[in-house]
Design a protein around this motif. Structure first.
Motif, short mmCIF file in Angstrom:
data_model
loop_
_atom_site.label_atom_id
_atom_site.label_comp_id
_atom_site.label_asym_id
_atom_site.label_seq_id
_atom_site.Cartn_x
_atom_site.Cartn_y
_atom_site.Cartn_z
N THR A 10 8.35 22.85 -28.07
CA THR A 10 8.74 23.64 -29.23
C THR A 10 7.60 23.81 -30.22
O THR A 10 7.47 24.87 -30.83
CB THR A 10 9.96 22.99 -29.93
OG1 THR A 10 11.06 23.02 -29.02
CG2 THR A 10 10.35 23.73 -31.20
N ASP A 12 4.71 24.56 -29.83
CA ASP A 12 3.88 25.71 -29.46
C ASP A 12 4.67 26.97 -29.13
O ASP A 12 4.12 27.90 -28.53
CB ASP A 12 2.99 25.35 -28.26
CG ASP A 12 1.90 24.36 -28.63
OD1 ASP A 12 1.44 24.40 -29.78
OD2 ASP A 12 1.51 23.55 -27.76
N LYS A 13 5.94 27.02 -29.52
CA LYS A 13 6.74 28.20 -29.17
C LYS A 13 6.44 29.39 -30.07
O LYS A 13 6.12 29.25 -31.24
CB LYS A 13 8.23 27.87 -29.21
CG LYS A 13 8.62 27.02 -27.99
CD LYS A 13 10.07 27.06 -27.72
CE LYS A 13 10.34 26.33 -26.39
NZ LYS A 13 11.75 26.25 -26.12
N TYR A 15 7.94 33.46 -30.92
CA TYR A 15 9.09 34.35 -30.80
C TYR A 15 8.62 35.71 -30.31
O TYR A 15 7.70 36.30 -30.85
CB TYR A 15 9.77 34.50 -32.17
CG TYR A 15 11.02 35.35 -32.13
CD1 TYR A 15 12.19 34.84 -31.59
CD2 TYR A 15 11.02 36.64 -32.61
CE1 TYR A 15 13.34 35.59 -31.55
CE2 TYR A 15 12.17 37.41 -32.59
CZ TYR A 15 13.32 36.88 -32.06
OH TYR A 15 14.46 37.64 -32.02
N GLN A 21 13.74 35.84 -27.63
CA GLN A 21 13.77 34.41 -27.37
C GLN A 21 12.41 33.80 -27.65
O GLN A 21 11.42 34.50 -27.77
CB GLN A 21 14.20 34.12 -25.94
CG GLN A 21 13.24 34.62 -24.88
CD GLN A 21 13.76 34.38 -23.48
OE1 GLN A 21 14.90 33.98 -23.30
NE2 GLN A 21 12.94 34.60 -22.49
N PHE A 22 12.40 32.48 -27.77
CA PHE A 22 11.15 31.75 -27.94
C PHE A 22 10.58 31.39 -26.58
O PHE A 22 11.33 31.06 -25.67
CB PHE A 22 11.39 30.46 -28.74
CG PHE A 22 11.57 30.68 -30.21
CD1 PHE A 22 10.47 30.81 -31.05
CD2 PHE A 22 12.83 30.77 -30.75
CE1 PHE A 22 10.62 31.01 -32.40
CE2 PHE A 22 13.00 30.96 -32.11
CZ PHE A 22 11.89 31.09 -32.94
N GLU A 23 9.27 31.46 -26.48
CA GLU A 23 8.57 31.02 -25.28
C GLU A 23 7.37 30.20 -25.70
O GLU A 23 6.82 30.41 -26.79
CB GLU A 23 8.11 32.23 -24.45
CG GLU A 23 9.26 33.04 -23.87
CD GLU A 23 8.79 34.24 -23.06
OE1 GLU A 23 7.58 34.36 -22.81
OE2 GLU A 23 9.64 35.04 -22.68
N VAL A 24 6.94 29.30 -24.85
CA VAL A 24 5.75 28.49 -25.15
C VAL A 24 4.53 29.38 -25.06
O VAL A 24 4.33 30.09 -24.08
CB VAL A 24 5.63 27.29 -24.19
CG1 VAL A 24 4.36 26.50 -24.48
CG2 VAL A 24 6.86 26.39 -24.31
N ASP A 51 7.94 24.36 -21.67
CA ASP A 51 9.05 23.74 -22.38
C ASP A 51 9.31 22.42 -21.65
O ASP A 51 9.26 22.36 -20.42
CB ASP A 51 10.28 24.64 -22.30
CG ASP A 51 11.44 24.11 -23.10
OD1 ASP A 51 11.99 23.05 -22.72
OD2 ASP A 51 11.82 24.74 -24.09
N GLY A 80 7.17 18.59 -25.75
CA GLY A 80 8.50 19.02 -26.13
C GLY A 80 9.40 17.82 -26.35
O GLY A 80 9.26 16.79 -25.67
N PRO A 107 9.27 25.30 -34.19
CA PRO A 107 7.92 25.74 -33.83
C PRO A 107 6.95 25.66 -35.01
O PRO A 107 7.32 25.91 -36.15
CB PRO A 107 8.12 27.19 -33.38
CG PRO A 107 9.55 27.23 -32.91
CD PRO A 107 10.29 26.30 -33.83
#
Length: 159
Positions: A10, A12-13, A15, A21-24, A51, A80, A107
């Motif tokens: 999280t 390094d997430k 949007y 959605q959130f992604e790394v 993640d 994470g 994040p």
């Protein structure tokens, strides 16, 4: 010298509006360290960009191998929070190094993130703690094998 490994999570997430959605994404750690008044005495290496729910046993073995092969006896790992305790348990096989895992519940890119505090706190912890494996989150230090994440309360607890 302190070795810092990044694994994603999280902290390094990012949007992405296109898919809501959130992604790394790429680690913000190089920016977070100076913001935490940490300017020297470390080297950073990205190990993973995942993640923690997507981490496999093979990924955890890769983290263990990197820590084992590392010449530094003090290691900080960003990770994470969902499976941080699992990775800490695997790393506990190393008894001659001080290893501290940390991350964030929000994040680092978000205004109300706990990332900066956790990085600074973990930086202090890795310098002061004796050899062993620890999780440093939100002002508390937990020993590997004696901690779990309370999803409902969004915090770590001893058990």
């Amino acid at each position: 010298m302190i070795q810092i490994f990044t694994t994603g999570g999280t902290i390094d997430k990012v949007y992405f509006d296109a898919n809501s959605q959130f992604e790394v994404g790429p680690s913000l750690l190089p920016e977070l360290l100076p913001e935490s008044n940490i300017h020297e005495g470390y080297q950073v290496q990205e190990l993973l960009r995942k993640d923690s729910l997507e981490m496999t046993d093979a990924d955890r073995q890769a983290v263990l191998q990197a820590a084992t092969d590392c010449d530094c006896d003090r290691i900080l790992i960003t990770h994470g929070t969902d499976t941080m305790a699992d990775t800490a348990a695997v790393l506990s096989a190393l008894t001659d190094k001080t290893i501290v895992l940390t991350g964030a519940m929000q994040p680092a890119r978000m205004r109300k993130t706990d990332a900066l505090f956790n990085i600074g706190f973990a930086w202090s912890a890795v310098q002061l703690l004796p050899p062993g494996v620890y999780i440093a989150m939100n002002g508390e230090v937990f020993e590997a094998g004696a901690v779990k994440k309370n999803l409902k309360a969004q915090r770590f607890e001893r058990f």
